[in-house]
Motif scaffolding. Structure first.
Motif, PDB file in Angstrom:
ATOM      1  N   GLY A 284      56.238   1.826  87.091  1.00 43.79           N
ATOM      2  CA  GLY A 284      57.403   2.442  86.460  1.00 43.79           C
ATOM      3  C   GLY A 284      57.364   3.558  86.368  1.00 43.79           C
ATOM      4  O   GLY A 284      57.178   3.993  87.575  1.00 43.79           O
ATOM      5  N   PRO A 285      58.550   4.480  86.504  1.00 41.89           N
ATOM      6  CA  PRO A 285      58.640   5.531  86.647  1.00 41.89           C
ATOM      7  C   PRO A 285      57.511   6.332  85.177  1.00 41.89           C
ATOM      8  O   PRO A 285      57.206   7.490  86.697  1.00 41.89           O
ATOM      9  N   ASN A 286      56.871   6.479  84.391  1.00 40.42           N
ATOM     10  CA  ASN A 286      56.021   6.471  83.805  1.00 40.42           C
ATOM     11  C   ASN A 286      56.180   7.925  83.322  1.00 40.42           C
ATOM     12  O   ASN A 286      55.308   8.879  82.966  1.00 40.42           O
ATOM     13  N   LEU A 287      57.847   7.658  82.665  1.00 42.22           N
ATOM     14  CA  LEU A 287      58.255   9.613  82.021  1.00 42.22           C
ATOM     15  C   LEU A 287      57.471   9.634  80.774  1.00 42.22           C
ATOM     16  O   LEU A 287      58.468  10.390  79.495  1.00 42.22           O
ATOM     17  N   GLY A 288      56.699   8.750  79.857  1.00 46.11           N
ATOM     18  CA  GLY A 288      57.788   8.728  78.453  1.00 46.11           C
ATOM     19  C   GLY A 288      56.428   9.462  78.578  1.00 46.11           C
ATOM     20  O   GLY A 288      54.857   9.363  79.067  1.00 46.11           O
TER      21      GLY A 288
END
Lengths: 438, 176
Positions: free
Chosen positions: B26-30
């Motif tokens: 995923g975008p992995n933005l957490g």
């Protein structure tokens, strides 16, 4: 369409049920014969129209287009009704005027809202969404970050579990469809699936529930089964194409299509995965309708199949005999609407209505059917079915299980919740529409 | 088990297995965040007491906090004012019965959870944990659900048995 020639020579659409309900396809076909039949009736006895002339606004250039369009100044009476306009320390409700709008999307300024301690003024850059609890790794998201995730759009109604509560009154309360059914609205919601975010936090297999919490003053919280999280739950960021309205949860809300409004937590700031429900105030106490034996339903969740007629309805007085379109909204938390029937004789005979395409799952579907009112008393009802085979119950069926009040409550009261039964409008000879039980 | 539920179980399993490895897809933005940074928001209490903070309070202590911070809305001795009574309540016999803490709430932990998150109405989350325990003890003692001198804390509160604990029917068990 089956038609026959009337005495006046016009083609008339077939009457398919008592008190003048016509074949639903009469208007849809839109052919010359159908149109002729419709107009032919209204021509009878009507005086010729006045000569046409240019009005002043047609003879000068108009106004400047504003950056954000406002509706016409002639439409200001189309407004929500407020239960607590001074913001006293109690809940505020703003109800949708279903009789003054049409179609299937509720305009953002008219979407119903309920807030338990006012609407917070949230700075979107400072807002955070935390996902923690029974996850592999807790994560916190900014709004900017969420905007970079794959999004989905879907239509969905949101309905307060207490919508239509006046129908539990032992006697019908005379009020508009806005007062009776104004705590349901429908919008297109766009956002990130909750399951997409949970893919990144990971899920501990012990997680069976999640607790959703808002950034409003009471930090409103509800517990939701994990099955819904992995089904169609969404962290919604947009409402009908623009950012969510403050009263609907700006800058983000949980959307649980088809489930009790209060669970669609607004101003969403925290999701905690747990092995058990929190039994928070609103699930333990408020949204637990009491049955006649003193027991109460817990975890009702679902908003069941329902429909009501918006046109005509109380306040929309019929202006003499002739053709009218009966229309209203139908919806089900279980999926798509499959059929809506309308009666004009209090349920003795029924005509199938035309469903406006597309018919989306867990969203408003508008039904319409042509009707020729002959000036005699008539009793209008609508009755909906969903694709899962659920049938909208009658009021008598609901009251038999759930009971009714012994006194007439205020129209803004909530004697019980989750009323999805039939609504009945009586048309009087003078064209006035009354709320009755039948 | 319905097809639908099977499908959801399959997703659950895939997530549980998949997430033990890489998170790269995923975008992995957490941003990862730890318990200390979460603490101020970590306020949900479960019926078994999970989430209850350290601290303690008695009914007598609660009475004085009540007089300062709750009295103006919930009335003298919590008998009700411009807002709900927090004491009393007749038997629940139907939809017109007024729900109260004593006659309806199934778990005492909800009293702590709700006061801490939402009260006083105009200044939520300003009470100390000791004050919330004390107010909880005050309300439970006024309703004779605990003895006058029973302290409320993370050990004692989940053990309080509420009278209407078994007064509920799960509406759609297949949705859970």
């Amino acid at each position: 369409m089956q038609s026959k020639r009337s005495k006046s020579g016009w083609l008339e659409p077939e009457v398919v049920a008592g008190n003048g309900l016509l074949d639903r396809r009469a208007f849809l076909r839109g052919g010359a014969a159908a149109a002729g039949a419709m107009m032919g009736y209204t021509f009878v006895g009507s005086a010729a129209a006045e000569p046409l002339a240019d009005d002043p606004w047609s003879k000068v250039p108009g106004g400047i287009s504003p950056p954000y369009e406002q509706r016409s100044r002639y439409e200001e009476k189309v407004a929500r009704t407020l239960s607590n306009p001074k913001g006293e320390p109690r809940t505020q409700h703003a109800r949708t005027p279903h009789h003054l709008i049409n179609g299937t999307f509720t305009p953002n300024g008219l979407h119903f809202t309920i807030v338990h301690a006012g609407t917070p003024d949230i700075d979107p850059d400072k807002h955070r969404l935390l996902i923690h609890g029974l996850v592999k790794r807790p994560l916190v998201f900014t709004l900017d970050a969420l905007h970079r995730y794959p999004m989905v759009s879907r239509m969905s109604f949101v309905e307060c579990g207490g919508n239509s509560a006046p129908f539990f009154s032992k006697e019908p309360i005379q009020a508009s469809v806005q007062a009776l059914h104004g705590l349901v609205s429908c919008a297109e919601w766009t956002g990130v699936r909750l399951s997409t975010l949970l893919e990144e936090t990971g899920i501990d297999p012990k997680a069976k529930w999640f607790i959703a919490e808002g950034a409003d003053a009471p930090a409103l919280s509800r517990s939701v089964p994990m099955t819904k999280a992995l089904d169609d739950a969404m962290v919604a960021l947009y409402q009908n194409g623009e950012r969510i309205m403050p009263g609907n949860g700006y800058p983000m809300r949980l959307l649980l299509p088809g489930w009790e409004g209060n669970m669609n937590v607004k101003f969403l700031r925290r999701i905690q995965l747990t092995d058990a429900p929190a039994m928070s105030y609103y699930e333990a106490r408020t949204y637990a309708p009491v049955l006649p034996n003193g027991k109460a339903y817990q975890f009702y969740f679902l908003q069941e199949v329902k429909s009501f007629i918006t046109h005509p309805s109380p306040g929309l007085t019929l202006k003499g005999p002739g053709f009218y379109e009966i229309s209203g909204v139908a919806y089900s938390g279980n999926g798509r609407i499959s059929k809506v029937m309308v009666s004009a004789d209090g349920g003795q005979s029924w005509a199938q209505t035309a469903l406006q395409e597309p018919v989306p799952s867990k969203a408003f579907t508008r039904f319409r059917t042509p009707w020729r009112w002959d000036n005699n008393p008539a009793v209008l009802q609508s009755h909906a079915w969903d694709e899962a085979g659920n049938v909208q119950p009658t009021r008598a069926q609901i009251v038999a299980v759930r009971g009714e009040t012994t006194k007439v409550p205020p129209v803004t009261g909530f004697p019980s919740q989750h009323y999805n039964g039939i609504t009945t409008w009586a048309i009087e000879r003078n064209g006035e529409v009354k709320h009755v039980y039948a | 088990m319905s097809m639908h539920k099977l499908l959801i179980f399959a997703v659950l399993l895939a997530l549980a297995v998949g997430s033990s490895g890489a998170f790269a897809q995923g975008p992995n933005l957490g941003k990862p965040i730890g318990p200390a940074e979460i603490a101020a928001w970590d306020i949900s209490i479960l019926p078994d007491g999970t989430g209850l903070p350290p601290g303690s309070g008695t009914s007598a202590q609660g009475a004085s906090v009540y007089a300062q911070k709750c009295f103006m809305c919930h009335g003298e001795n919590a008998k009700g004012g411009t807002n709900a009574a927090l004491v009393g309540g007749g038997p629940i016999t139907g939809m017109e019965s007024v729900k109260t803490v004593a006659n309806f709430w199934p778990y005492a932990t909800t009293v702590f959870d709700y006061i801490r998150r939402a009260m006083p109405w105009q200044q939520p989350r300003t009470l100390t944990n000791d004050e919330v325990y004390a107010l909880t003890a005050y309300i439970l003692a006024l309703n004779k659900l605990i003895a006058e001198n029973d302290p409320m804390n993370a050990q004692t509160l989940p053990k309080v048995r509420m009278p209407n604990r078994d007064g509920f029917i799960i509406r759609f068990p297949d949705k859970l």
